[in-house]
Write a protein that holds these residues in place. Structure first.
Motif, PDB file in Angstrom:
ATOM      1  N   ALA A 116       0.854  -1.184   0.000  1.00  0.00           N
ATOM      2  CA  ALA A 116       0.000   0.000   0.000  1.00  0.00           C
ATOM      3  C   ALA A 116       0.896   1.242   0.000  1.00  0.00           C
ATOM      4  N   PRO A 117       0.700   2.168  -0.952  1.00  0.00           N
ATOM      5  CA  PRO A 117       1.601   3.324  -1.052  1.00  0.00           C
ATOM      6  C   PRO A 117       1.574   4.237   0.159  1.00  0.00           C
ATOM      7  N   ASP A 118       0.491   4.203   0.965  1.00  0.00           N
ATOM      8  CA  ASP A 118       0.409   5.102   2.109  1.00  0.00           C
ATOM      9  C   ASP A 118       0.949   4.469   3.390  1.00  0.00           C
ATOM     10  N   LYS A 119       1.594   3.313   3.278  1.00  0.00           N
ATOM     11  CA  LYS A 119       2.206   2.667   4.434  1.00  0.00           C
ATOM     12  C   LYS A 119       3.706   2.949   4.449  1.00  0.00           C
ATOM     13  N   ASP A 120       4.260   2.983   5.648  1.00  0.00           N
ATOM     14  CA  ASP A 120       5.685   3.250   5.809  1.00  0.00           C
ATOM     15  C   ASP A 120       6.483   2.129   5.151  1.00  0.00           C
ATOM     16  N   PRO A 121       7.267   2.422   4.100  1.00  0.00           N
ATOM     17  CA  PRO A 121       7.966   1.360   3.367  1.00  0.00           C
ATOM     18  C   PRO A 121       9.010   0.637   4.204  1.00  0.00           C
ATOM     19  N   ALA A 122       9.713   1.367   5.060  1.00  0.00           N
ATOM     20  CA  ALA A 122      10.744   0.723   5.880  1.00  0.00           C
ATOM     21  C   ALA A 122      10.117  -0.292   6.834  1.00  0.00           C
ATOM     22  N   GLN A 123       8.974   0.066   7.419  1.00  0.00           N
ATOM     23  CA  GLN A 123       8.290  -0.847   8.335  1.00  0.00           C
ATOM     24  C   GLN A 123       7.772  -2.071   7.594  1.00  0.00           C
ATOM     25  N   LEU A 124       7.195  -1.861   6.397  1.00  0.00           N
ATOM     26  CA  LEU A 124       6.697  -2.989   5.611  1.00  0.00           C
ATOM     27  C   LEU A 124       7.826  -3.919   5.199  1.00  0.00           C
ATOM     28  N   GLN A 125       8.940  -3.348   4.795  1.00  0.00           N
ATOM     29  CA  GLN A 125      10.072  -4.170   4.396  1.00  0.00           C
ATOM     30  C   GLN A 125      10.528  -5.044   5.554  1.00  0.00           C
ATOM     31  N   ALA A 126      10.584  -4.457   6.751  1.00  0.00           N
ATOM     32  CA  ALA A 126      10.995  -5.221   7.932  1.00  0.00           C
ATOM     33  C   ALA A 126       9.989  -6.321   8.263  1.00  0.00           C
ATOM     34  N   GLN A 127       8.687  -6.018   8.117  1.00  0.00           N
ATOM     35  CA  GLN A 127       7.669  -7.026   8.408  1.00  0.00           C
ATOM     36  C   GLN A 127       7.713  -8.178   7.405  1.00  0.00           C
ATOM     37  N   ILE A 128       7.939  -7.854   6.129  1.00  0.00           N
ATOM     38  CA  ILE A 128       8.052  -8.908   5.113  1.00  0.00           C
ATOM     39  C   ILE A 128       9.267  -9.781   5.396  1.00  0.00           C
ATOM     40  N   LYS A 129      10.366  -9.158   5.749  1.00  0.00           N
ATOM     41  CA  LYS A 129      11.582  -9.914   6.059  1.00  0.00           C
ATOM     42  C   LYS A 129      11.348 -10.841   7.249  1.00  0.00           C
ATOM     43  N   ALA A 130      10.661 -10.317   8.282  1.00  0.00           N
ATOM     44  CA  ALA A 130      10.388 -11.139   9.462  1.00  0.00           C
ATOM     45  C   ALA A 130       9.471 -12.308   9.117  1.00  0.00           C
ATOM     46  N   ALA A 131       8.483 -12.081   8.234  1.00  0.00           N
ATOM     47  CA  ALA A 131       7.561 -13.159   7.859  1.00  0.00           C
ATOM     48  C   ALA A 131       8.276 -14.265   7.111  1.00  0.00           C
ATOM     49  N   VAL A 132       9.144 -13.899   6.169  1.00  0.00           N
ATOM     50  CA  VAL A 132       9.878 -14.915   5.413  1.00  0.00           C
ATOM     51  C   VAL A 132      10.894 -15.618   6.318  1.00  0.00           C
ATOM     52  N   LEU A 133      11.459 -14.872   7.249  1.00  0.00           N
ATOM     53  CA  LEU A 133      12.419 -15.475   8.186  1.00  0.00           C
ATOM     54  C   LEU A 133      11.736 -16.549   9.024  1.00  0.00           C
ATOM     55  N   ARG A 134      10.516 -16.272   9.474  1.00  0.00           N
ATOM     56  CA  ARG A 134       9.768 -17.301  10.226  1.00  0.00           C
ATOM     57  C   ARG A 134       9.460 -18.490   9.336  1.00  0.00           C
ATOM     58  N   SER A 135       9.109 -18.214   8.066  1.00  0.00           N
ATOM     59  CA  SER A 135       8.811 -19.303   7.131  1.00  0.00           C
ATOM     60  C   SER A 135      10.024 -20.178   6.888  1.00  0.00           C
ATOM     61  N   HIS A 136      11.234 -19.596   6.996  1.00  0.00           N
ATOM     62  CA  HIS A 136      12.479 -20.341   6.770  1.00  0.00           C
ATOM     63  C   HIS A 136      13.061 -20.888   8.066  1.00  0.00           C
ATOM     64  N   GLY A 137      12.290 -20.845   9.133  1.00  0.00           N
ATOM     65  CA  GLY A 137      12.774 -21.388  10.395  1.00  0.00           C
ATOM     66  C   GLY A 137      13.949 -20.639  10.961  1.00  0.00           C
ATOM     67  N   GLY A 138      14.040 -19.358  10.705  1.00  0.00           N
ATOM     68  CA  GLY A 138      15.114 -18.540  11.242  1.00  0.00           C
ATOM     69  C   GLY A 138      16.342 -18.452  10.365  1.00  0.00           C
ATOM     70  N   SER A 139      16.344 -19.124   9.226  1.00  0.00           N
ATOM     71  CA  SER A 139      17.507 -19.099   8.325  1.00  0.00           C
ATOM     72  C   SER A 139      17.355 -17.941   7.339  1.00  0.00           C
ATOM     73  N   GLU A 140      18.260 -16.977   7.409  1.00  0.00           N
ATOM     74  CA  GLU A 140      18.179 -15.801   6.552  1.00  0.00           C
ATOM     75  C   GLU A 140      18.946 -16.048   5.251  1.00  0.00           C
ATOM     76  N   ASP A 141      18.404 -16.960   4.439  1.00  0.00           N
ATOM     77  CA  ASP A 141      19.028 -17.290   3.163  1.00  0.00           C
ATOM     78  C   ASP A 141      18.268 -16.624   2.010  1.00  0.00           C
ATOM     79  N   PHE A 142      17.902 -15.377   2.205  1.00  0.00           N
ATOM     80  CA  PHE A 142      17.134 -14.615   1.215  1.00  0.00           C
ATOM     81  C   PHE A 142      17.420 -13.135   1.448  1.00  0.00           C
ATOM     82  N   SER A 143      16.919 -12.305   0.534  1.00  0.00           N
ATOM     83  CA  SER A 143      17.039 -10.852   0.666  1.00  0.00           C
ATOM     84  C   SER A 143      15.718 -10.207   0.298  1.00  0.00           C
ATOM     85  N   VAL A 144      15.450  -9.057   0.894  1.00  0.00           N
ATOM     86  CA  VAL A 144      14.255  -8.274   0.594  1.00  0.00           C
ATOM     87  C   VAL A 144      14.706  -6.914   0.076  1.00  0.00           C
ATOM     88  N   LEU A 145      14.337  -6.605  -1.153  1.00  0.00           N
ATOM     89  CA  LEU A 145      14.762  -5.353  -1.777  1.00  0.00           C
ATOM     90  C   LEU A 145      13.561  -4.470  -2.075  1.00  0.00           C
TER      91      LEU A 145
END
Length: 387
Positions: free
Chosen positions: A216-245
């Protein structure tokens, strides 16, 4: 109060309400148009890709050679993040597109879902887009370059092409431009799109190479990026073998711009409301002065203080509401004229009209209290002597 003064006071309120309707509608229209432009450019997209990228290692081979740690669960995890509107997985297929002895040079074969065409709007030259019901059907959509190289100027819809030797039926052809996007500049005119599950089955691979999220364009992009990263990190069981750009700077500027528009709109509307309310109050105070003898006569024949108070308060409220109705009509007509004769497209909604009328009633009550109280305090003897 004379009919002329009543009409003028109502007209003053109508101008204030019309200003509210026009300003709020213009603000909503501008925000809608800005969001539409942003979504059409694709700048509010966040991309999840395999491998860790950092300033020390900006070109991790995992994100380019097809080795992917992303899976279907990551798509579902990203879709659950508040502020994410749409999610589309993407898989790349190396190889080529063929029709008989004709080949599409440098064709980019992409497996994706229908959400991709909503996230990055495409114009169609022929045919249609595939749907969720066709998730496992061997159908495809050609970009303008592969369509020209494989079929020339003829309409290819309904005909077959081979993607890495597997037959796919063409159901559409896009008419792409070369505007810049998060995935690069140009390139999409060489794309061939197919349902990701069908393409994975055809190629015998379950890999997902990118997860694209539209925010959503009216949402804080930095916060959304962090939330997406946290969601994928949980999906990977804590393994940060990805990047969010993300195009963080541009999204941040857009977020700030929309916030400024919202604050400015609120401020301007508040000024219009105050001006309209003061106008009603001034008119009612003048009415009290003009009707002193009337107040004295009413009190002499038995009217109580509260009776005088409610009389003037109801008059002020009615003037505000009638003026508000006039203002809504004036504002609506003004917005229609702006829409017709300018590039702006005001968005008049039922909520805006209801807000304007509700505010009118509130203004009539608030700014009618002082004149009503002043009229109620008049001494009947002094009022009868007033010339």
């Amino acid at each position: 109060m004379t009919p002329r003064r009543t009409l003028l006071s109502g007209l003053g309120m109508a101008v204030g309400v019309a200003a509210i309707v026009v300003l709020v509608s213009l603000g909503k229209g501008v925000q809608r148009d800005v969001v539409a432009q942003v979504e059409s450019l694709g700048v509010n997209l966040v991309i999840v890709l395999p491998g860790r990228l950092s300033p020390e290692n900006p070109f991790n081979p995992m994100s380019f050679i097809g080795l992917s740690t992303l899976r279907a669960g990551d798509v579902a995890a990203v879709a659950q993040v508040p502020g994410v509107r749409r999610v589309a997985p993407i898989t790349f297929v190396a190889g080529g597109a063929q029709r008989g002895d004709r080949w599409a040079d440098a064709a980019l074969i992409l497996g994706t879902t229908p959400e991709w065409f909503e996230m990055r709007p495409h114009r169609l030259k022929y045919g249609r887009f595939f749907t969720h019901a066709e998730a496992e059907r061997f159908v495809c959509i050609l970009g303008p370059k592969p369509a020209e190289q494989l079929f020339g100027e003829t309409n290819p819809v309904g005909k077959q092409v081979r993607l890495n030797g597997k037959p796919f039926t063409v159901i559409g052809v896009t008419a792409e431009d070369t505007s810049r996007s998060l995935l690069g500049s140009g390139g999409f005119e060489f794309a061939i799109y197919a349902p990701i599950r069908a393409l994975q089955q055809a190629m015998g691979s379950e890999q997902i190479h990118r997860v694209i999220a539209q925010t959503a364009p009216d949402k804080d992009p930095a916060q959304l990026q962090a939330q997406i990263k946290a969601a994928v990190l949980r999906s990977h069981g804590g393994s940060e073998d990805f990047s969010v750009l993300t195009q963080e700077e541009l999204l941040s500027r857009l977020f700030t711009l929309l916030q400024i528009v919202s604050v400015a709109l609120t401020g301007i509307t508040s000024i219009a409301l105050v001006v309209g309310g003061i106008g009603v109050m001034n008119v009612m105070l003048m009415s009290v002065t003009e009707r002193v003898r009337e107040i004295g006569i009413r009190k002499t024949v038995g009217a109580q203080r509260q009776d005088i108070f409610w009389q003037f308060l109801i008059e002020a409220t009615l003037i505000a509401l009638v003026g508000g109705l006039m203002g809504v009509l004036i504002g609506w007509g003004t917005c229609a004229a702006i829409d017709r004769f300018t590039v702006l497209t005001p968005e008049v909604t039922g909520g805006t009209v209801a807000l304007a009328l509700a505010v009118c009633g509130a203004v009539g009550l608030v700014f009618g209290v002082l004149p009503a109280a002043r009229a109620a305090r008049k001494d009947p003897v002094e009022a009868l002597r007033y010339e």
